[in-house]
Scaffold this motif. Structure first.
Motif, PDB file in Angstrom:
ATOM      1  N   TRP A 134       0.862  -1.181   0.000  1.00 55.37           N
ATOM      2  CA  TRP A 134       0.000   0.000   0.000  1.00 55.37           C
ATOM      3  C   TRP A 134       0.894   1.225   0.000  1.00 55.37           C
ATOM      4  O   TRP A 134       1.866   1.302   0.770  1.00 55.37           O
ATOM      5  CB  TRP A 134      -0.843   0.037   1.271  1.00 55.37           C
ATOM      6  N   LEU A 135       0.561   2.208  -0.801  1.00 58.67           N
ATOM      7  CA  LEU A 135       1.294   3.465  -0.794  1.00 58.67           C
ATOM      8  C   LEU A 135       0.645   4.416   0.219  1.00 58.67           C
ATOM      9  O   LEU A 135      -0.492   4.204   0.635  1.00 58.67           O
ATOM     10  CB  LEU A 135       1.293   4.068  -2.197  1.00 58.67           C
ATOM     11  N   PRO A 136       1.379   5.463   0.618  1.00 56.44           N
ATOM     12  CA  PRO A 136       0.846   6.383   1.629  1.00 56.44           C
ATOM     13  C   PRO A 136      -0.517   6.947   1.244  1.00 56.44           C
ATOM     14  O   PRO A 136      -0.784   7.224   0.077  1.00 56.44           O
ATOM     15  CB  PRO A 136       1.906   7.488   1.677  1.00 56.44           C
ATOM     16  N   GLU A 137      -1.389   7.087   2.238  1.00 55.70           N
ATOM     17  CA  GLU A 137      -2.737   7.649   2.121  1.00 55.70           C
ATOM     18  C   GLU A 137      -3.698   6.771   1.334  1.00 55.70           C
ATOM     19  O   GLU A 137      -4.789   7.198   0.982  1.00 55.70           O
ATOM     20  CB  GLU A 137      -2.694   9.070   1.521  1.00 55.70           C
ATOM     21  N   LYS A 138      -3.311   5.526   1.055  1.00 62.13           N
ATOM     22  CA  LYS A 138      -4.205   4.608   0.351  1.00 62.13           C
ATOM     23  C   LYS A 138      -5.551   4.469   1.061  1.00 62.13           C
ATOM     24  O   LYS A 138      -6.623   4.570   0.448  1.00 62.13           O
ATOM     25  CB  LYS A 138      -3.528   3.235   0.197  1.00 62.13           C
ATOM     26  N   LEU A 139      -5.513   4.220   2.381  1.00 56.80           N
ATOM     27  CA  LEU A 139      -6.753   4.008   3.119  1.00 56.80           C
ATOM     28  C   LEU A 139      -7.578   5.285   3.241  1.00 56.80           C
ATOM     29  O   LEU A 139      -8.804   5.257   3.079  1.00 56.80           O
ATOM     30  CB  LEU A 139      -6.446   3.441   4.507  1.00 56.80           C
TER      31      LEU A 139
END
Length: 254
Positions: free
Chosen positions: A9-14
């Protein structure tokens, strides 16, 4: 939210996914990402396929299976109601689950245009197991074929497209591995499976939750039809080889 062993997952995915999920009250959202193979990154634009299928989203997903597992964020209640992953499937449990969720009345989804995952392909990746992949994808195609009739789009066209696509994928994989006889066998199976699963679509009383669709048995007529199909295709390709050769090279078959 899901995260496969080969993915990041890359940053801020969620955060971004939840914004999309909640703003439009979707049951499921997904997004674009990066595919990493042999040290090279390729942009995976699944949002383009989503938009291309906007007039018949369920059919578009059924045909191409464009949702990447680790890009998905979905409502837990919908996942539970759909029966979660089918552990009886060797491959494609994720694709099967998305189709089950989105077959529910009123279920909507979105694929948005932002790369928020990175998928690493290795020699042992599940996508490299050609025969298992073919068997499982055909089982899923049969299982969800009846649901196509409940959504906008042409059920038979979508079914035939899906069957042809998974067989072509197997043919290309076998040719790449130097397995010519297996590639021919995969081609021979194409019309047979079109006949069987088309029959299943209209006459089966099974539901998508059942893991083992009972397809009609292969008959001598089916085998003869498959042999005829391969012979006609071979004659056609030979007759128009001057036109077909560049296309085959483009597909990586020659």
């Amino acid at each position: 939210a899901f995260l496969d062993a080969d993915d990041e997952w890359l940053p801020e995915k969620l955060k971004i996914s939840l914004d999309h999920l909640q703003s439009e009250n979707r049951v499921l959202v997904a997004h674009n990402g990066w595919v990493v193979e042999d040290g090279e990154e390729t942009y995976l634009d699944i949002a383009a396929r989503y938009h291309a299928a906007s007039n018949a989203l369920y059919h578009g997903l059924y045909r191409r299976g464009f949702i990447s597992t680790s890009s998905v964020v979905a409502h837990r209640a919908a996942v539970m109601e759909a029966g979660c992953f089918d552990e009886g499937l060797l491959i494609g449990q994720d694709f099967d689950l998305w189709l089950k969720i989105l077959a529910m009345p009123g279920a909507t989804f979105e694929v948005f245009d932002k790369p928020l995952t990175r998928y690493h392909i290795t020699p042992g990746s599940i996508t490299s197991l050609t025969r298992r992949r073919l068997v499982s994808t055909l089982k899923i195609a049969a299982r969800h074929a009846p649901a196509l009739r409940q959504h906008p789009g042409s059920p038979l066209v979508s079914l035939w497209f899906r069957i042809a696509a998974v067989h072509l994928e197997a043919v290309r994989a076998y040719i790449k591995d130097g397995k010519s006889l297996l590639s021919l066998w995969a081609l021979l199976l194409t019309p047979l499976n079109i006949i069987k699963i088309s029959y299943f679509m209209y006459f089966s009383t099974q539901t998508p939750s059942q893991s083992e669709p009972e397809l009609p048995k292969m008959r001598i007529f089916d085998v003869a039809l498959g042999a005829w199909f391969v012979a006609v295709m071979a004659a056609y390709l030979y007759q128009f080889r001057g036109i077909i050769d560049p296309i085959l090279r483009l597909l990586g078959i020659r």
